[in-house]
Structure formats: C-alpha cells, structure tokens
Scaffold this motif. Structure first.
Motif, PDB file in Angstrom:
ATOM      1  N   ARG A 331     129.021   1.097  90.018  1.00  0.00           N
ATOM      2  CA  ARG A 331     128.239   0.362  89.001  1.00  0.00           C
ATOM      3  C   ARG A 331     128.814   0.672  87.630  1.00  0.00           C
ATOM      4  N   TRP A 332     130.067   0.260  87.468  1.00  0.00           N
ATOM      5  CA  TRP A 332     130.793   0.570  86.241  1.00  0.00           C
ATOM      6  C   TRP A 332     130.255  -0.257  85.084  1.00  0.00           C
ATOM      7  N   VAL A 333     130.069   0.407  83.925  1.00  0.00           N
ATOM      8  CA  VAL A 333     129.546  -0.277  82.738  1.00  0.00           C
ATOM      9  C   VAL A 333     130.622  -0.467  81.680  1.00  0.00           C
ATOM     10  N   SER A 334     131.282   0.627  81.269  1.00  0.00           N
ATOM     11  CA  SER A 334     132.226   0.488  80.163  1.00  0.00           C
ATOM     12  C   SER A 334     133.116   1.706  80.030  1.00  0.00           C
ATOM     13  N   ALA A 335     134.252   1.485  79.382  1.00  0.00           N
ATOM     14  CA  ALA A 335     135.123   2.581  78.925  1.00  0.00           C
ATOM     15  C   ALA A 335     135.342   2.358  77.437  1.00  0.00           C
ATOM     16  N   ARG A 336     135.104   3.394  76.658  1.00  0.00           N
ATOM     17  CA  ARG A 336     135.244   3.270  75.207  1.00  0.00           C
ATOM     18  C   ARG A 336     136.148   4.382  74.689  1.00  0.00           C
ATOM     19  N   PHE A 337     137.092   4.010  73.841  1.00  0.00           N
ATOM     20  CA  PHE A 337     138.036   4.969  73.275  1.00  0.00           C
ATOM     21  C   PHE A 337     137.785   5.067  71.769  1.00  0.00           C
ATOM     22  N   ILE A 338     137.586   6.286  71.319  1.00  0.00           N
ATOM     23  CA  ILE A 338     137.151   6.554  69.950  1.00  0.00           C
ATOM     24  C   ILE A 338     138.359   6.819  69.061  1.00  0.00           C
ATOM     25  N   ALA A 339     138.454   6.091  67.965  1.00  0.00           N
ATOM     26  CA  ALA A 339     139.577   6.233  67.035  1.00  0.00           C
ATOM     27  C   ALA A 339     139.552   7.600  66.362  1.00  0.00           C
ATOM     28  N   ASP A 340     140.732   8.120  66.048  1.00  0.00           N
ATOM     29  CA  ASP A 340     140.903   9.370  65.312  1.00  0.00           C
ATOM     30  C   ASP A 340     140.178  10.533  66.000  1.00  0.00           C
ATOM     31  N   ALA A 341     140.283  10.574  67.315  1.00  0.00           N
ATOM     32  CA  ALA A 341     139.686  11.671  68.087  1.00  0.00           C
ATOM     33  C   ALA A 341     140.643  12.055  69.204  1.00  0.00           C
ATOM     34  N   GLY A 342     140.695  13.361  69.478  1.00  0.00           N
ATOM     35  CA  GLY A 342     141.463  13.881  70.593  1.00  0.00           C
ATOM     36  C   GLY A 342     140.533  14.328  71.700  1.00  0.00           C
ATOM     37  N   HIS A 343     140.826  15.493  72.270  1.00  0.00           N
ATOM     38  CA  HIS A 343     140.107  15.931  73.460  1.00  0.00           C
ATOM     39  C   HIS A 343     138.659  16.320  73.174  1.00  0.00           C
TER      40      HIS A 343
END
Length: 365
Positions: A331-343
């Motif tokens: 039941r996949w909803v989303s993948a979000r990648f945050i700018a100017d962030a690492g681990h």
C-alpha cells in the motif's frame, strides 16, 4: 516534552521522550532512531507532531542511551538484537502506555527497519509506516529457495578486499570485535569523531550528488563514500579523520554544540557496542535464518519513504528503493526527497520533514 521510563515487558527498563496528550484515546506516533543516534534525534518532531493532535513517543532503543536491561559484553544474547525482538520491544512500550494501536510508526536509518518489522508483524497495531533514509526490502528469503540477490550482495561485499584498492564494507566492520574500542577511543577524541561522522553524512559534508549504482558488484559498491565502503586498513574513527582532513568543516547549521554535547556525553557513557550488536545480529547467517519464517510477508499498511537528496545511504544497496516500493510494501503512498539534506534528514531539515510526515499521516487516517 517529557522524559519517562518503565519496564517494557521484554527485559528492558525503557527510557523515552514524549509530547502531547497521553490519554488512551489520543492517537499515537512512535519515532525510532538509528545508529549512532538517540531518542534525542527526534527533538524537532516531538512537539510539532504533538501540536497536530498526537501523543508522540521516541524511545532510546535496546542498546542505546538511558534504556537499560541489555548487555554488550561477549556473552550477550544476539537473538535479543534481531529485528523481530526489537519490534517486540516497541510493542511492549505501546502496551505500557495503555494503547491498543499506533497511528504511525516512523523510523530513521536502522530504526527504519525496526519500524518496518513492526508494521509487517503486527499491522493490527502499527497502522501506517514512514521510513526515513534507509529503504526496507522485506524479510530474508526462504532457506529452500536461495535468493540470488542476497547471494550477489554477499559476493560483492567479499569482492571488495580483492580490488586494486582493497576495501571493506562498514557493516562487517561494525559487526567485528574492534569497532567499539576504536570509535569510543578515537584518537581525535569522541566528541570530534562524532562531529566529523555526523558532518560527513550530512548535506554539509556532501562532495557530490548521490546517484544510483549501476549494479550490485564490488566495483560499484566501491563508488560509495568511505564511511560506507572503507579502506581495508582503517577503522571508522580514522576513516572519518581522513575525510575531515580533506575538506573544510565550518560550524554546523543543524547540529549545535549543545546537541553534539548530548551525543558525546551519552555515547561516552555507554559506548557504541549496544548499537553495534544490531549489525552483528543482522550479519549473522544463523540469526537471519530464523527470520526466514517471515519470507514472502509484506508490509500491508500505508507506507512512505522520506530521505535527504544528498544521502548516499538511499543508494547503498542497488535496487533497494525500487524493491521497497514494488515488492516489500503493498500500500505504497509516496517517496519524498528533501532538498539540502543528507542522512540526518529529520535534524537537518526538520520543518520539511514535519510537513512531509503530516501530509502522509493525513492520507492514512
């Protein structure tokens, strides 16, 4: 924000931070840290999520911080550090707090895997799942049906030592006998080791934009930063010292001196061995064999992934990101990648992560 501790019913006196109305009818969010981290890593999320109407709980997990009842000596029972038992620790905490369900379980780094196992084993309790930084690809395969991917990964890791520049995988180093002594007694001092480690894996320490590796081979894995694929003759403290020496490191915009002091004080007191036992359990074929009981099981609650755009950890295992969305979670909803962030995404860009979590939670109510 409050600090509490109690017997979790699974051998621990568990310490946790919490915020929000703790009454039984208030929906709960559980936040699970990774390595080398603490409940403190969620300091920016606790109040923000509580203000949105949730009872928010972040424990120091088994092996960490002010949670007691575990041992880190040579006689430690590694079975206690296997994923299904770490999930049981969290279930026990939920029961202690008088709850029958958790609206969302959220995990970062190795805590992402614990959160995923919570949702996989007890979807009736853990009703939605948010994974930060580290993808989850599902339980180990059945012993009678060898998984080519697992075998290929083992061969790639073994092949690192034969490269022209011999290398070793950090998880095998963490699983070995020397890692705790080397990192706890770092020549640069524990505080400076932690400062450098957090810096190198953050956006501030990124030298290039991460990208997916072309295949699962030793030569591909060797493209990863040295804190993931290390020179064979160096420990992690020396690897970090070498990485810091090659670049300028100014004051951090996300990790204050006071916050760094919390980490250095806690790990100075406990050492790293409790967290390192997670790696030892995860790399033990005998222990992982027990998890084959869950082979073929999927995460069947609403799921999402959040990570920093500059986090190499997302790509550490080639194909993991796709496998998580395609195979592990139904039941996949989303993948979000945050700018100017690492681990350390929830600490580096807390407002963006809080917004992403609340967006996800709103869709899974």
């Amino acid at each position: 924000m409050r600090a509490r501790h109690a017997d979790n019913g699974n051998g621990l006196c568990m310490h946790w931070l919490e915020a929000g109305d703790a009454s039984p009818e208030t929906p709960m969010i559980v936040l699970l840290h990774g390595f080398p981290d603490l409940a403190f890593s969620w300091r920016h999320q606790l109040l923000a999520l509580a203000q949105a109407g949730f009872h928010v709980v972040a424990p120091d997990q088994r092996g960490y911080g002010r949670t007691t009842g575990w041992t880190a000596d040579a006689s430690s029972n590694l079975r206690a550090f296997r994923m299904d038992n770490l999930a049981r620790d969290i279930l026990g905490l939920v029961h202690v707090l008088g709850k029958t369900s958790v609206h969302a379980v959220v995990g970062h780094d190795f805590g992402s895997h614990v959160a995923a196992w919570c949702a996989l084993i007890r979807p009736d309790v853990f009703r939605s799942l948010a994974m930060l930084a580290t993808p989850f690809t599902g339980p180990p395969g059945d012993a009678g049906t060898p998984v080519p991917r697992a075998r290929q990964l083992a061969e790639a890791i073994a092949g690192l030592s034969s490269l022209e520049r011999p290398r070793k995988h950090y998880q095998l180093y963490y699983s070995g006998p020397d890692a705790n002594v080397e990192m706890h007694g770092a020549r640069q001092g524990l505080r400076e080791f932690l400062r450098g480690y957090y810096h190198l894996k953050s956006a501030e320490g990124a030298e290039e934009r991460p990208m997916p590796l072309p295949d699962l081979s030793a030569s591909s894995l060797a493209r990863l930063p040295t804190y993931y694929v290390m020179d064979v003759g160096l420990g992690m403290a020396d690897t970090v010292a070498q990485g810091i020496a090659q670049r300028e490191m100014g004051p951090s915009r996300w990790l204050s001196e006071d916050s760094l002091g919390v980490y250095s004080e806690e790990f100075g007191r406990t050492g790293f061995q409790g967290g390192l036992l997670w790696y030892r359990a995860a790399t033990s074929p005998a222990l992982q064999k027990g998890l084959e009981f869950y082979a073929g099981s999927t995460v069947d609650v609403p799921s999402c992934f959040i990570a920093g755009e500059l986090d190499w950890g997302v790509h550490m295992l080639p194909g993991a990101l796709a496998a998580m969305q395609r195979d592990a979670c139904t039941r996949w909803v989303s993948a979000r990648f945050i700018a100017d962030a690492g681990h350390w995404v929830q600490q580096e860009q807390p407002e963006a992560v809080n917004a992403a979590l609340l967006d996800f939670i709103a869709t899974s109510r």
